[in-house]
Write a protein that holds these residues in place. Structure first.
Motif, short mmCIF file in Angstrom:
data_model
loop_
_atom_site.label_atom_id
_atom_site.label_comp_id
_atom_site.label_asym_id
_atom_site.label_seq_id
_atom_site.Cartn_x
_atom_site.Cartn_y
_atom_site.Cartn_z
N ARG A 36 1.20 -13.76 50.29
CA ARG A 36 0.71 -14.20 51.60
C ARG A 36 0.83 -13.04 52.58
O ARG A 36 1.42 -12.00 52.28
N LEU A 40 -0.28 -16.81 56.72
CA LEU A 40 -1.57 -16.95 56.05
C LEU A 40 -1.35 -16.93 54.54
O LEU A 40 -1.00 -15.89 53.96
N VAL A 43 -6.74 -17.22 51.45
CA VAL A 43 -8.12 -17.05 51.91
C VAL A 43 -8.97 -16.84 50.66
O VAL A 43 -8.87 -15.80 50.00
N ILE A 116 -9.39 -21.48 53.82
CA ILE A 116 -8.22 -20.86 54.45
C ILE A 116 -7.06 -21.85 54.46
O ILE A 116 -7.22 -22.97 54.95
N ILE A 118 -3.10 -22.25 55.75
CA ILE A 118 -2.07 -21.72 56.64
C ILE A 118 -0.81 -22.55 56.46
O ILE A 118 -0.86 -23.79 56.51
N MET A 162 -0.49 -19.32 65.31
CA MET A 162 -1.57 -18.46 64.84
C MET A 162 -2.83 -18.75 65.63
O MET A 162 -3.09 -19.90 66.00
N VAL A 164 -7.03 -18.05 65.42
CA VAL A 164 -8.11 -17.66 64.52
C VAL A 164 -9.37 -17.48 65.36
O VAL A 164 -9.79 -18.40 66.08
N TYR A 186 -4.71 -10.18 60.48
CA TYR A 186 -5.45 -10.01 59.23
C TYR A 186 -6.92 -10.16 59.58
O TYR A 186 -7.35 -11.17 60.15
N PHE A 228 -7.16 -13.21 62.16
CA PHE A 228 -6.01 -14.10 62.24
C PHE A 228 -4.88 -13.36 62.95
O PHE A 228 -4.37 -12.36 62.44
#
Length: 233
Positions: A36, A40, A43, A116, A118, A162, A164, A186, A228
């Motif tokens: 990871r 995250l 993906v 995705i 999380i 987080m 996005v 990321y 992210f």
């Protein structure tokens, strides 16, 4: 520091109607050094052939976002929700104590989307679902926040610290994203070719961004990005 991850080095899977690229360890792709990045966890850049899809299957204790790149994604779940999303739309599912759902491409054209996962900030949340159809122009030339753990910061609320965001740039355009102290990012070059802080990115490449005050992307061709922003570890 920028660590570019080339698509050629990522995990891959070919299963008939399903063509996947794994950014992190998943299914038959396992790399103990690539489990990871911060919170995250997954993906997957998935392409479904026409009329392909995942039958009903379970999830729990995970925040799941699907971002449609091309085609039409049809979702059904055990909470009674059903929707079909198109290019640039996103759906969210907080699996919490447990939920079952299916995902299909019910069309005659390929479907590409980012799956995705999380890690949530706690276990045992009540399952929840939502989707949002974003106007395409709202991400052209700027960052569009699609999901966030900060109340009111984005249309989709997630149980994690987080943010996005997505953006679409024309060739030659640049766009910066400020990273506060103690944050990392990321970045994925979803479509097109470009660079981040001077580092080249081909289509489907990614970059881990740490110890940087900002991330500046520059599009060499029309480019589609997702970023992210999360707490550094």
């Amino acid at each position: 520091m920028i660590n570019v991850i080339k698509r050629e080095t990522m995990g891959r899977s070919e299963r008939g109607w399903l063509h996947s690229q794994f950014h992190f360890s998943f299914a038959e792709y396992y790399n103990p050094d690539n489990i990871r990045f911060g919170a995250l966890r997954v993906v997957n850049d998935d392409t479904f052939d026409p009329h392909g899809g995942f039958d009903t299957h379970p999830h729990e204790d995970m925040e799941i976002i699907s971002y449609v790149v091309d085609g039409r994604l049809t979702h059904r779940d055990s909470m009674g929700n059903g929707s079909t999303l198109e290019r640039g739309d996103a759906q969210y599912m907080s699996a919490g104590t447990g939920v079952r759902h299916s995902e299909f491409n019910n069309t005659d054209e390929p479907l590409r989307f980012l799956q995705i996962w999380i890690l949530p900030d706690a276990k045992g949340y009540e399952p929840n679902y939502g989707d949002h159809r974003f106007a395409w122009e709202d991400r052209v030339g700027k960052w569009l926040a699609i999901a966030s753990g900060r109340q009111g910061a984005a249309p989709i609320a997630i149980h994690q610290d987080m943010d996005v965001s997505v953006a679409m740039l024309d060739a030659g355009e640049t766009l910066s994203y400020d990273l506060k102290p103690g944050r990392q990012a990321y970045l994925i070059q979803i479509e097109g070719e470009g660079e981040v802080n001077g580092n080249k990115l081909a289509e489907r490449d990614a970059a881990e961004i740490t110890d940087e005050a900002e991330a500046t992307v520059r599009a060499k061709t029309p480019s589609h990005y997702i970023l992210f922003d999360m707490a550094a570890e």
